[in-house]
Design a protein around this motif. Sequence first.
Motif, PDB file in Angstrom:
ATOM      1  N   UNK A 127      60.461  26.667  60.411  1.00 26.48           N
ATOM      2  CA  UNK A 127      59.900  26.079  59.182  1.00 26.48           C
ATOM      3  C   UNK A 127      60.367  26.920  58.002  1.00 26.48           C
ATOM      4  N   UNK A 128      60.877  26.259  56.968  1.00 26.00           N
ATOM      5  CA  UNK A 128      61.209  26.941  55.719  1.00 26.00           C
ATOM      6  C   UNK A 128      60.103  26.620  54.724  1.00 26.00           C
ATOM      7  N   UNK A 129      59.334  27.663  54.369  1.00 30.45           N
ATOM      8  CA  UNK A 129      58.168  27.490  53.495  1.00 30.45           C
ATOM      9  C   UNK A 129      58.524  27.941  52.085  1.00 30.45           C
ATOM     10  N   UNK A 130      58.599  26.990  51.155  1.00 34.09           N
ATOM     11  CA  UNK A 130      58.919  27.297  49.752  1.00 34.09           C
ATOM     12  C   UNK A 130      57.814  26.728  48.871  1.00 34.09           C
ATOM     13  N   UNK A 131      58.010  26.867  47.568  1.00 33.22           N
ATOM     14  CA  UNK A 131      57.051  26.296  46.624  1.00 33.22           C
ATOM     15  C   UNK A 131      56.840  27.189  45.420  1.00 33.22           C
ATOM     16  N   UNK A 132      56.989  26.614  44.234  1.00 35.03           N
ATOM     17  CA  UNK A 132      56.750  27.340  42.990  1.00 35.03           C
ATOM     18  C   UNK A 132      57.938  28.167  42.548  1.00 35.03           C
ATOM     19  N   UNK A 133      58.186  28.187  41.253  1.00 32.39           N
ATOM     20  CA  UNK A 133      59.171  29.117  40.702  1.00 32.39           C
ATOM     21  C   UNK A 133      58.533  30.503  40.651  1.00 32.39           C
ATOM     22  N   UNK A 134      59.328  31.558  40.478  1.00 35.43           N
ATOM     23  CA  UNK A 134      58.771  32.916  40.406  1.00 35.43           C
ATOM     24  C   UNK A 134      57.819  33.028  39.216  1.00 35.43           C
ATOM     25  N   UNK A 135      56.580  33.401  39.489  1.00 36.47           N
ATOM     26  CA  UNK A 135      55.579  33.502  38.432  1.00 36.47           C
ATOM     27  C   UNK A 135      54.889  32.188  38.120  1.00 36.47           C
ATOM     28  N   UNK A 136      55.314  31.106  38.791  1.00 36.31           N
ATOM     29  CA  UNK A 136      54.716  29.787  38.547  1.00 36.31           C
ATOM     30  C   UNK A 136      53.574  29.515  39.513  1.00 36.31           C
ATOM     31  N   UNK A 137      53.454  28.262  39.931  1.00 33.08           N
ATOM     32  CA  UNK A 137      52.363  27.846  40.808  1.00 33.08           C
ATOM     33  C   UNK A 137      52.420  28.582  42.146  1.00 33.08           C
ATOM     34  N   UNK A 138      51.301  29.234  42.518  1.00 30.28           N
ATOM     35  CA  UNK A 138      51.252  29.882  43.835  1.00 30.28           C
ATOM     36  C   UNK A 138      50.152  29.304  44.718  1.00 30.28           C
ATOM     37  N   UNK A 139      49.315  28.444  44.159  1.00 27.33           N
ATOM     38  CA  UNK A 139      48.206  27.873  44.927  1.00 27.33           C
ATOM     39  C   UNK A 139      48.700  27.017  46.089  1.00 27.33           C
ATOM     40  N   UNK A 140      49.737  26.240  45.826  1.00 28.81           N
ATOM     41  CA  UNK A 140      50.230  25.293  46.836  1.00 28.81           C
ATOM     42  C   UNK A 140      50.801  26.031  48.046  1.00 28.81           C
ATOM     43  N   UNK A 141      51.683  27.002  47.824  1.00 30.12           N
ATOM     44  CA  UNK A 141      52.309  27.721  48.947  1.00 30.12           C
ATOM     45  C   UNK A 141      51.264  28.534  49.712  1.00 30.12           C
ATOM     46  N   UNK A 142      50.243  29.066  49.011  1.00 29.34           N
ATOM     47  CA  UNK A 142      49.173  29.814  49.692  1.00 29.34           C
ATOM     48  C   UNK A 142      48.326  28.877  50.554  1.00 29.34           C
ATOM     49  N   UNK A 143      48.028  27.696  50.023  1.00 32.84           N
ATOM     50  CA  UNK A 143      47.299  26.684  50.803  1.00 32.84           C
ATOM     51  C   UNK A 143      48.066  26.358  52.080  1.00 32.84           C
ATOM     52  N   UNK A 144      49.383  26.141  51.946  1.00 31.75           N
ATOM     53  CA  UNK A 144      50.202  25.753  53.099  1.00 31.75           C
ATOM     54  C   UNK A 144      50.328  26.901  54.105  1.00 31.75           C
ATOM     55  N   UNK A 145      50.380  28.142  53.598  1.00 33.90           N
ATOM     56  CA  UNK A 145      50.413  29.308  54.495  1.00 33.90           C
ATOM     57  C   UNK A 145      49.108  29.393  55.298  1.00 33.90           C
ATOM     58  N   UNK A 155      56.269  28.561  65.880  1.00 25.65           N
ATOM     59  CA  UNK A 155      57.703  28.674  65.567  1.00 25.65           C
ATOM     60  C   UNK A 155      57.926  29.639  64.401  1.00 25.65           C
ATOM     61  N   UNK A 156      59.132  30.236  64.276  1.00 26.59           N
ATOM     62  CA  UNK A 156      59.398  31.158  63.161  1.00 26.59           C
ATOM     63  C   UNK A 156      59.230  30.476  61.799  1.00 26.59           C
ATOM     64  N   UNK A 157      58.623  31.196  60.860  1.00 24.95           N
ATOM     65  CA  UNK A 157      58.436  30.706  59.485  1.00 24.95           C
ATOM     66  C   UNK A 157      59.282  31.586  58.564  1.00 24.95           C
ATOM     67  N   UNK A 158      60.114  30.966  57.743  1.00 22.64           N
ATOM     68  CA  UNK A 158      60.847  31.711  56.714  1.00 22.64           C
ATOM     69  C   UNK A 158      60.225  31.374  55.363  1.00 22.64           C
ATOM     70  N   UNK A 159      59.715  32.401  54.688  1.00 22.24           N
ATOM     71  CA  UNK A 159      59.048  32.213  53.386  1.00 22.24           C
ATOM     72  C   UNK A 159      60.076  32.441  52.281  1.00 22.24           C
ATOM     73  N   UNK A 160      60.274  31.423  51.450  1.00 26.35           N
ATOM     74  CA  UNK A 160      61.275  31.519  50.375  1.00 26.35           C
ATOM     75  C   UNK A 160      60.757  30.811  49.127  1.00 26.35           C
ATOM     76  N   UNK A 161      59.550  31.217  48.703  1.00 25.70           N
ATOM     77  CA  UNK A 161      58.927  30.585  47.549  1.00 25.70           C
ATOM     78  C   UNK A 161      58.629  31.578  46.444  1.00 25.70           C
ATOM     79  N   UNK A 162      57.695  31.229  45.593  1.00 27.13           N
ATOM     80  CA  UNK A 162      57.251  32.053  44.466  1.00 27.13           C
ATOM     81  C   UNK A 162      57.006  33.494  44.940  1.00 27.13           C
ATOM     82  N   UNK A 163      57.768  34.447  44.386  1.00 25.97           N
ATOM     83  CA  UNK A 163      57.690  35.838  44.878  1.00 25.97           C
ATOM     84  C   UNK A 163      56.292  36.445  44.707  1.00 25.97           C
ATOM     85  N   UNK A 164      55.522  35.957  43.742  1.00 26.80           N
ATOM     86  CA  UNK A 164      54.171  36.473  43.502  1.00 26.80           C
ATOM     87  C   UNK A 164      53.269  36.201  44.713  1.00 26.80           C
TER      88      UNK A 164
END
Length: 463
Positions: A127-145, A155-164
Motif C-alpha cells: 500500500x502506498x499511503x499519501x495525502x496532503x502537501x507538506x504543511x497542508x492537510x494532515x487529518x486525512x492521512x492520519x485517519x487512514x493510518x 502487507x508493507x505500507x509505504x508512507x509518502x504524504x505530508x511530512x508533518x
Amino acid sequence: MINAYLLIDFGSTYTKLTVVDVDSEEIIATSKDITTIEDDIMIGFNKAYEKIMDKLKNKEVNFIKKLACSSAAGGLKMIAIGLVPELTAEAAKRAALGAGARILKTYSYELTNRELEEIKNSNIDIILLAGGTDGGNKDCILHNAKMIVENKLTMPIIVAGNKVSNDYIEPLFKENNINFSITENVMPKLNELNVEPAREEIRQVFMKNIVDAKGLNNAESFVNGILMPTPAAVLKAAKVLSRGSDKEEGIGEIVIVDIGGATTDIHSLANGEPSKPGVTFRGLEEPFAKRTVEGDLGMRYSALSLWEAAGTRKLRKYLKDKDKDVEAICKKRSEDIMMVPQTDEEIEFDEAMAKVATDIAMERHCGFVEPVYSPLGVIYAQHGKDLLDVKWIIGTGGVLVHSKNPNGILKAGCFTVENLNSLKPQHPNFMIDKTYILSAMGLLSEENPDMAVRIMKKYLVEV
C-alpha cells in the motif's frame, strides 16, 4: 574465456534469459521457457538455462553477474491512497506505476470500513499511503493510518504524504507492529510531483519483502539479486536510452508501446510541455518518465474487455471481412490464452486487436488540448503530456515482434486529423525490440549504463 552478464526476466508467462558478452558488447545467446510459478520457479528457469548453455556449449563463459527482474505471479500489485483524486491520489498512483506496479485501485479522502474490507480482500503486495502537501492537510492521512492499524493490515505500507504527519504515523505504526517505511512526499507542493523517492522505496520493499512472497526466494541463491519488477526495468532502459549515460548520447524523446496478453503498457520519456504557442498547461505536473497500464487492453487474458472498450466497429475497421463475429473471436482468445495465430485470418485479427490496443492506450496516455473561453477570447488549455514531437516509438511484445508490418500497428497510436485535440506523436520513426532486450538492458543499466545504451542502439531494429 568470455566474461558475460546473465540477465533474467521471470515474466508472467515466459522466463527469458539474455547473455551479454562484456568485451564485445554483444548479445551472444537468448532463450526462454514457460514460467513455473505454481510449483517452483526454478523448474522453468532451469529449462531455459539448459537451452542457453546448449547454445554456448562451444564457448567458455564466466558469468560475472546474474541479475533478474520479475513480473511472475501477477507482478507487483499495489493500492494507492491519497487525499484528492486529481492531486495526491493521482501522484501516488503515478509513483507506483513508475515503479513497475499494477495499480488495482486508487482511494481518496478518508477511508471507510467498506473500503478497508475491500483492501483486505484484494490480494495486494504493497500500500502506498499519501495525502496532503507538506504543511497542508494532515487529518486525512492520519485517519487512514489509524484505519490501517485498527484493521490490522499485514502487507508493507509505504508512507509518502505530508511530512508533518510522519511524527504521528511512525510511533503509531511501530507500537502496532505495522510493516512500514517512510519516504518523501509524492506531492510536496500543490501540483508539484516528487515521485522518484517513492519509486525507489517501492523497489527496495519489492526486493526485501515481495521476492519471498512470490516464491522467488528459490532463485535468490542462484542470482546476484532480483532487482526490480519487469516494467520498472523496461522504464529504466527507456530512460537511459532517451537521455543517454555519462559517455553515451541518448536518442531523444521516445514512447514505448508494450502489447501483452493481459495489458498494454505505454512508457513515455519526454518533457511533455506545450509545443505550440498560445497553449497553457493545466493540472498536475507530468513526470519525464511516465508509465500507464491499461488492464482492459490485452491480446489474450483481456481480449474480451478489449472488445468492450473498443466496440465492434473499431475492430472491423482493420479487417477485410467486415462481417466477422468480433465478440465471439475475442471471447475465444480470452478462453485460450496460449493460442498462437496460424492462418492469415488469425494473424489479421490479432493485428487488428493490436492496432486498437495501441490506439486506445496511446489516447489514454497522451494529453489533449481544449478551448477555454476567457474575457480575452479563446485560449487553449493542455491536460497531460504533449507528445506531438516525440522522435521515436519503440514497439515490444509478441504481436509486434512477429508482425510483418509492425509500423502499421504502431501508426495506429499516432496523431490523426479525426482527433485534432489529441497530443499523440505526429511524425515519429519506429523501432522494434526484436530480441526482447529492453528489460535486460534495464538490469544492465544498473551495472553499466554506457554499455546498455550502446547495445540498445545496436539491437533495436528500425522499421
